[in-house]
Design a protein around this motif. Structure first.
Motif, mmCIF file in Angstrom:
data_model
loop_
_atom_site.group_PDB
_atom_site.id
_atom_site.type_symbol
_atom_site.label_atom_id
_atom_site.label_comp_id
_atom_site.label_asym_id
_atom_site.label_seq_id
_atom_site.Cartn_x
_atom_site.Cartn_y
_atom_site.Cartn_z
ATOM 1 N N UNK A 210 -8.364 -19.915 -35.669
ATOM 2 C CA UNK A 210 -7.100 -20.461 -35.177
ATOM 3 C C UNK A 210 -7.197 -21.962 -34.949
ATOM 4 N N UNK A 211 -8.374 -22.451 -34.564
ATOM 5 C CA UNK A 211 -8.563 -23.897 -34.441
ATOM 6 C C UNK A 211 -8.428 -24.573 -35.800
ATOM 7 N N UNK A 212 -8.941 -23.911 -36.852
ATOM 8 C CA UNK A 212 -8.735 -24.415 -38.215
ATOM 9 C C UNK A 212 -7.251 -24.528 -38.530
ATOM 10 N N UNK A 213 -6.503 -23.496 -38.170
ATOM 11 C CA UNK A 213 -5.079 -23.488 -38.491
ATOM 12 C C UNK A 213 -4.335 -24.581 -37.746
ATOM 13 N N UNK A 214 -4.731 -24.846 -36.494
ATOM 14 C CA UNK A 214 -4.110 -25.930 -35.728
ATOM 15 C C UNK A 214 -4.411 -27.273 -36.386
ATOM 16 N N UNK A 215 -5.677 -27.464 -36.786
ATOM 17 C CA UNK A 215 -6.063 -28.730 -37.414
ATOM 18 C C UNK A 215 -5.333 -28.942 -38.734
ATOM 19 N N UNK A 216 -5.100 -27.843 -39.474
ATOM 20 C CA UNK A 216 -4.430 -27.950 -40.767
ATOM 21 C C UNK A 216 -2.904 -27.985 -40.644
ATOM 22 N N UNK A 217 -2.412 -27.910 -39.421
ATOM 23 C CA UNK A 217 -0.969 -27.981 -39.212
ATOM 24 C C UNK A 217 -0.239 -26.668 -39.385
ATOM 25 N N UNK A 218 -0.990 -25.568 -39.569
ATOM 26 C CA UNK A 218 -0.359 -24.262 -39.740
ATOM 27 C C UNK A 218 0.229 -23.768 -38.422
ATOM 28 N N UNK A 219 -0.460 -24.057 -37.332
ATOM 29 C CA UNK A 219 -0.062 -23.544 -36.028
ATOM 30 C C UNK A 219 -0.057 -24.678 -35.010
ATOM 31 N N UNK A 220 0.896 -24.631 -34.071
ATOM 32 C CA UNK A 220 0.985 -25.636 -33.024
ATOM 33 C C UNK A 220 0.513 -25.048 -31.698
ATOM 34 N N UNK A 221 0.031 -25.919 -30.808
ATOM 35 C CA UNK A 221 -0.437 -25.504 -29.493
ATOM 36 C C UNK A 221 0.381 -26.230 -28.431
ATOM 37 N N UNK A 222 1.012 -25.494 -27.474
ATOM 38 C CA UNK A 222 1.052 -24.031 -27.452
ATOM 39 C C UNK A 222 2.055 -23.514 -28.477
ATOM 40 N N UNK A 223 1.798 -22.342 -29.044
ATOM 41 C CA UNK A 223 2.748 -21.796 -30.021
ATOM 42 C C UNK A 223 4.071 -21.444 -29.360
ATOM 43 N N UNK A 224 5.161 -21.797 -30.004
ATOM 44 C CA UNK A 224 6.483 -21.547 -29.449
ATOM 45 C C UNK A 224 7.036 -20.219 -29.959
ATOM 46 N N UNK A 225 7.613 -19.421 -29.071
ATOM 47 C CA UNK A 225 8.216 -18.146 -29.516
ATOM 48 C C UNK A 225 9.338 -18.388 -30.520
ATOM 49 N N UNK A 226 9.448 -17.529 -31.492
ATOM 50 C CA UNK A 226 10.520 -17.612 -32.474
ATOM 51 C C UNK A 226 10.833 -16.202 -32.954
ATOM 52 N N UNK A 227 11.891 -16.058 -33.724
ATOM 53 C CA UNK A 227 12.382 -14.723 -34.072
ATOM 54 C C UNK A 227 11.366 -13.879 -34.846
ATOM 55 N N UNK A 228 10.674 -14.405 -35.849
ATOM 56 C CA UNK A 228 9.658 -13.584 -36.529
ATOM 57 C C UNK A 228 8.581 -13.086 -35.576
ATOM 58 N N UNK A 229 8.153 -13.945 -34.649
ATOM 59 C CA UNK A 229 7.143 -13.550 -33.679
ATOM 60 C C UNK A 229 7.675 -12.452 -32.762
ATOM 61 N N UNK A 230 8.929 -12.585 -32.344
ATOM 62 C CA UNK A 230 9.532 -11.544 -31.515
ATOM 63 C C UNK A 230 9.592 -10.206 -32.220
ATOM 64 N N UNK A 231 9.871 -10.236 -33.526
ATOM 65 C CA UNK A 231 9.909 -8.993 -34.299
ATOM 66 C C UNK A 231 8.538 -8.332 -34.333
ATOM 67 N N UNK A 232 7.492 -9.129 -34.506
ATOM 68 C CA UNK A 232 6.135 -8.583 -34.533
ATOM 69 C C UNK A 232 5.778 -7.955 -33.192
ATOM 70 N N UNK A 233 6.032 -8.666 -32.103
ATOM 71 C CA UNK A 233 5.675 -8.159 -30.782
ATOM 72 C C UNK A 233 6.415 -6.855 -30.496
ATOM 73 N N UNK A 234 7.690 -6.793 -30.867
ATOM 74 C CA UNK A 234 8.455 -5.557 -30.650
ATOM 75 C C UNK A 234 7.855 -4.401 -31.457
ATOM 76 N N UNK A 235 7.582 -4.648 -32.730
ATOM 77 C CA UNK A 235 7.065 -3.577 -33.594
ATOM 78 C C UNK A 235 5.651 -3.157 -33.194
#
Length: 306
Positions: A210-235
């Motif tokens: 995950x640190x790799x992904x942050x460095x590569x710009x794939x993920x931001x810290x802290x990650x912000x909730x969004x609709x795709x993420x909400x769908x995953x958490x629900x499922x």
């Protein structure tokens, strides 16, 4: 339970530090560590626990219900991602994969052993080998090939890999066929102690990757909730355990460890599938972070209350 939470925190922190101190090396090394765990640590855990397994009607029904649950969760995730949210194909595929893949080995085994004991771990191993690996090798790989931006392997190649290149499947078959004399009590106890290794290595890999992904710009810290993420958490955290409970209501004797595995967070394998097939890595990475945090907070709260 405290030692599990402490081990997870320390392992993730070590992975983050290692990737920052040795860029690219810690992530690569952690992936190799996952392969070593897959081929040399998980197989003896599977073998020595399955030698003594006695599959009851309730256990078999629970496994069938687990497979049905994975299928239904996948369909629900597709419904939310495609017709409802109208997500792009890579993001939709990431939602589906992150919803159906649970961290049943690296986190599930230690939690089951700590909260329920060694006998429950034996049942959990059988459920994990059948349900989780069918979901990974057929379900997740199939979704990756259908939704990813990279060309995936065909079904025939995936099926061959599932049968001939899956060490856990081989260990499971041998464990179910071997006589109990090949699994003395001391070997079973040692295999159960080994569950700490996948926990440490797995969450070190989470921190590093995950640190790799942050460095590569794939993920931001802290990650912000969004609709795709909400769908995953629900499922993943609501629909999966609820459906398993619903499907097993008419059956008695279903091992309780099955329900604990059903509520496990998104597994690290979602990142592996995402990398391989070109799914949206941000969704996969943030699903791991959020779902794991929710589960650990819930387990910690349950432990304090109990």
């Amino acid at each position: 339970m405290v030692w599990i939470l402490l081990a997870i925190v320390v392992s993730v922190a070590a992975g983050i530090f290692g990737e920052r101190r040795w860029p690219d090396k810690a992530g690569t090394g952690s992936r190799r560590g996952l392969l070593l765990i897959l081929y040399f640590v998980l197989p003896p855990i599977v073998f020595f626990n399955l030698v003594h397994v006695e599959l009851s009607f309730g256990g078999g029904a629970g496994i069938a219900a687990g497979i049905l649950t994975s299928i239904c969760v996948g369909l629900l995730a597709w419904t939310l991602a495609v017709p409802v949210l109208k997500l792009s194909r890579p993001v939709a595929g990431a939602v589906i994969v992150s919803s159906i893949l649970a961290n049943t080995s690296y986190l599930g085994y230690p939690l089951v052993y700590t909260l329920m004991g060694g006998d429950a771990l034996t049942d959990a191993v059988l459920f994990d080998v059948v349900v989780s690996y069918l979901t990974l090798m057929i379900g997740a790989f199939g979704v990756g090939a259908a939704f990813g931006t990279k060309a995936g392997e065909g079904f025939r190649e995936r099926l061959k890999a599932f049968v001939f290149k899956n060490p856990l499947l081989v260990a499971a078959i041998l464990g179910l066929l071997a006589p109990e004399s090949l699994a003395p009590d001391i070997a079973v106890e040692i295999s159960r102690i080994l569950v700490v290794l996948p926990l440490v290595v797995g969450f070190f890999a989470v921190g590093a990757i995950l640190t790799e992904e942050v460095r590569d710009g794939v993920m931001k810290v802290p990650p912000r909730p969004h609709r795709p993420l909400g769908a995953v958490i629900f499922c993943r955290l609501i629909a999966a355990p609820s459906l398993l409970l619903l499907f097993t209501l008419p059956v008695s004797g279903v091992p309780s460890s099955y329900y604990l595995l059903a509520v496990m967070p998104t597994g690290l394998n979602s990142m592996i599938v995402g990398h391989a097939y070109g799914l949206d890595l941000r969704t996969c990475a943030e699903a791991i972070v959020y779902s794991t945090t929710i589960v650990l907070v819930g387990v910690a709260g349950y432990t304090l209350i109990a």
